[in-house]
Scaffold this motif. Sequence first.
Motif, PDB file in Angstrom:
ATOM      1  N   ALA A  16      95.850  23.333  49.615  1.00 13.87           N
ATOM      2  CA  ALA A  16      96.586  23.743  50.819  1.00 13.87           C
ATOM      3  C   ALA A  16      96.848  25.245  50.811  1.00 13.87           C
ATOM      4  N   GLY A  17      97.172  25.776  49.633  1.00  9.08           N
ATOM      5  CA  GLY A  17      97.412  27.212  49.531  1.00  9.08           C
ATOM      6  C   GLY A  17      96.164  28.020  49.830  1.00  9.08           C
ATOM      7  N   LEU A  18      95.016  27.586  49.341  1.00 11.32           N
ATOM      8  CA  LEU A  18      93.766  28.295  49.600  1.00 11.32           C
ATOM      9  C   LEU A  18      93.372  28.211  51.070  1.00 11.32           C
ATOM     10  N   TRP A  19      93.557  27.057  51.676  1.00 11.63           N
ATOM     11  CA  TRP A  19      93.253  26.902  53.110  1.00 11.63           C
ATOM     12  C   TRP A  19      94.142  27.837  53.925  1.00 11.63           C
ATOM     13  N   THR A  20      95.427  27.853  53.616  1.00 10.98           N
ATOM     14  CA  THR A  20      96.363  28.696  54.368  1.00 10.98           C
ATOM     15  C   THR A  20      96.088  30.176  54.126  1.00 10.98           C
ATOM     16  N   LEU A  21      95.729  30.540  52.901  1.00  8.77           N
ATOM     17  CA  LEU A  21      95.373  31.928  52.601  1.00  8.77           C
ATOM     18  C   LEU A  21      94.186  32.365  53.441  1.00  8.77           C
ATOM     19  N   ARG A  22      93.193  31.516  53.555  1.00  9.91           N
ATOM     20  CA  ARG A  22      92.032  31.851  54.385  1.00  9.91           C
ATOM     21  C   ARG A  22      92.439  32.047  55.836  1.00  9.91           C
ATOM     22  N   GLU A  23      93.326  31.210  56.346  1.00  9.66           N
ATOM     23  CA  GLU A  23      93.801  31.381  57.721  1.00  9.66           C
ATOM     24  C   GLU A  23      94.556  32.694  57.894  1.00  9.66           C
ATOM     25  N   LEU A  24      95.374  33.050  56.916  1.00  5.07           N
ATOM     26  CA  LEU A  24      96.150  34.288  57.007  1.00  5.07           C
ATOM     27  C   LEU A  24      95.238  35.510  57.009  1.00  5.07           C
ATOM     28  N   VAL A  25      94.216  35.502  56.164  1.00  6.16           N
ATOM     29  CA  VAL A  25      93.286  36.634  56.130  1.00  6.16           C
ATOM     30  C   VAL A  25      92.496  36.714  57.429  1.00  6.16           C
ATOM     31  N   THR A  26      92.027  35.572  57.914  1.00  2.54           N
ATOM     32  CA  THR A  26      91.287  35.548  59.177  1.00  2.54           C
ATOM     33  C   THR A  26      92.132  36.073  60.322  1.00  2.54           C
ATOM     34  N   GLY A  27      93.416  35.771  60.290  1.00  5.50           N
ATOM     35  CA  GLY A  27      94.309  36.186  61.359  1.00  5.50           C
ATOM     36  C   GLY A  27      94.888  37.571  61.189  1.00  5.50           C
ATOM     37  N   SER A  28      94.468  38.298  60.157  1.00  7.39           N
ATOM     38  CA  SER A  28      95.052  39.615  59.902  1.00  7.39           C
ATOM     39  C   SER A  28      94.040  40.754  59.855  1.00  7.39           C
ATOM     40  N   TRP A  29      92.790  40.458  59.539  1.00  7.25           N
ATOM     41  CA  TRP A  29      91.821  41.533  59.336  1.00  7.25           C
ATOM     42  C   TRP A  29      90.433  41.069  59.748  1.00  7.25           C
ATOM     43  N   PRO A  30      89.607  41.933  60.341  1.00  7.57           N
ATOM     44  CA  PRO A  30      89.915  43.318  60.768  1.00  7.57           C
ATOM     45  C   PRO A  30      90.477  43.343  62.181  1.00  7.57           C
ATOM     46  N   TYR A  31      90.937  44.512  62.615  1.00  8.60           N
ATOM     47  CA  TYR A  31      91.468  44.729  63.965  1.00  8.60           C
ATOM     48  C   TYR A  31      92.556  43.713  64.307  1.00  8.60           C
ATOM     49  N   THR A  32      93.473  43.497  63.416  1.00  3.34           N
ATOM     50  CA  THR A  32      94.587  42.555  63.526  1.00  3.34           C
ATOM     51  C   THR A  32      94.123  41.100  63.502  1.00  3.34           C
ATOM     52  N   GLY A  33      92.839  40.858  63.253  1.00  3.23           N
ATOM     53  CA  GLY A  33      92.365  39.513  62.983  1.00  3.23           C
ATOM     54  C   GLY A  33      92.180  38.628  64.212  1.00  3.23           C
ATOM     55  N   PHE A  34      91.808  37.386  63.937  1.00  3.25           N
ATOM     56  CA  PHE A  34      91.592  36.376  64.967  1.00  3.25           C
ATOM     57  C   PHE A  34      92.348  35.116  64.545  1.00  3.25           C
ATOM     58  N   PRO A  35      93.638  35.053  64.885  1.00  2.00           N
ATOM     59  CA  PRO A  35      94.471  33.953  64.379  1.00  2.00           C
ATOM     60  C   PRO A  35      94.313  32.641  65.132  1.00  2.00           C
ATOM     61  N   TRP A  36      93.491  32.609  66.166  1.00  5.08           N
ATOM     62  CA  TRP A  36      93.257  31.343  66.857  1.00  5.08           C
ATOM     63  C   TRP A  36      92.695  30.322  65.875  1.00  5.08           C
ATOM     64  N   ALA A  37      92.883  29.082  66.176  1.00  9.73           N
ATOM     65  CA  ALA A  37      92.271  27.980  65.431  1.00  9.73           C
ATOM     66  C   ALA A  37      92.913  27.726  64.079  1.00  9.73           C
ATOM     67  N   ARG A  38      94.093  28.304  63.806  1.00 10.20           N
ATOM     68  CA  ARG A  38      94.812  27.857  62.614  1.00 10.20           C
ATOM     69  C   ARG A  38      95.139  26.376  62.774  1.00 10.20           C
TER      70      ARG A  38
END
Length: 307
Positions: free
Chosen positions: A139-161
């Motif tokens: 669960a921690g690894l899945w959530t970490l991947r979502e956080l990185v996707t939603g933060s970088w680059p250009y403030t990320g793409f947080p859709w689809a968490r």
Amino acid sequence: MPEPTRDAARRATGPRALLPLWAAVLVAVAAGLVLDLAYPSVGWWPLAFIGAGLSLVTLIGRSVWGSLLVGFIFGITFYLVHIMWLNRYLGVIPWFALAGAATAYVTLGSVLITLAYRWMPKAVPGRWAQLVLTPLLIAGLWTLRELVTGSWPYTGFPWARLGMSQSESPLSHLTSWIGVSGLSFLMVAFTAGVIEWLRLRQWSDVRTAIPVAAVGVVLLITPQFPTTPAGTMTVGSVQGNGPSGYFDARKPNDILNAQLSASTELFGQDMDVLLWPEGASIRIRSRTRRRRQCSTVCRRRWMLRSS
């Protein structure tokens, strides 16, 4: 082979793959399609658990190259369907580019999850580690991947968490305590816990169901964060039908005039605020000229607004 010897061999070599690679690829495709159905466009929110669970099953016991393959298949299937609307406004190339970028995160995250399934039994052997620590790590690894996707680059793409799939479900109130990322974590912890409980095959021992049952209880009975009413306000909103697509032909002020025209009926109404869509007031003279005049930061903002 006696049970202790079998457990020792499993710890030395890691878990056996639950699916052959060809089957894992097919299940990864199904996982991406099923997971998309959980989001508000369709809204069958329980499928989020099934989609996430299928994707995890494909990664258990995989090699690194195998996890790269099935992770890519799962990610690209999910994102191409999930953000298909992007093709309407931006075109095929941006649609594939964004889906590919998001899939890259899913692919790399899949390798980490595979390695966690492989190394966790070696680092902390025992059934309680399998039932408690392994789901929490996944669960921690899945959530970490979502956080990185939603933060970088250009403030990320947080859709689809994953937590966003629960906006219409009885679990949505949990975000008032732990946010969307916290809800994603609990959902994956519960799903991974069920998988580990089934893999353990000790269903006659009721105690083995305690960890996953505890997460399930947290998901179901946690009340919404208490709030105090602070008054009300009347909000108006419009969505002018202007040429707002990235490649739409338009003249200066076309987008602005579209919003003004759509707002006419609301002028004079008793309301506290009138909301316009993103980029509603931008005025573009020449894209080439604009790019030359803007700094890097300004250019990024302009591209986002004009889309």
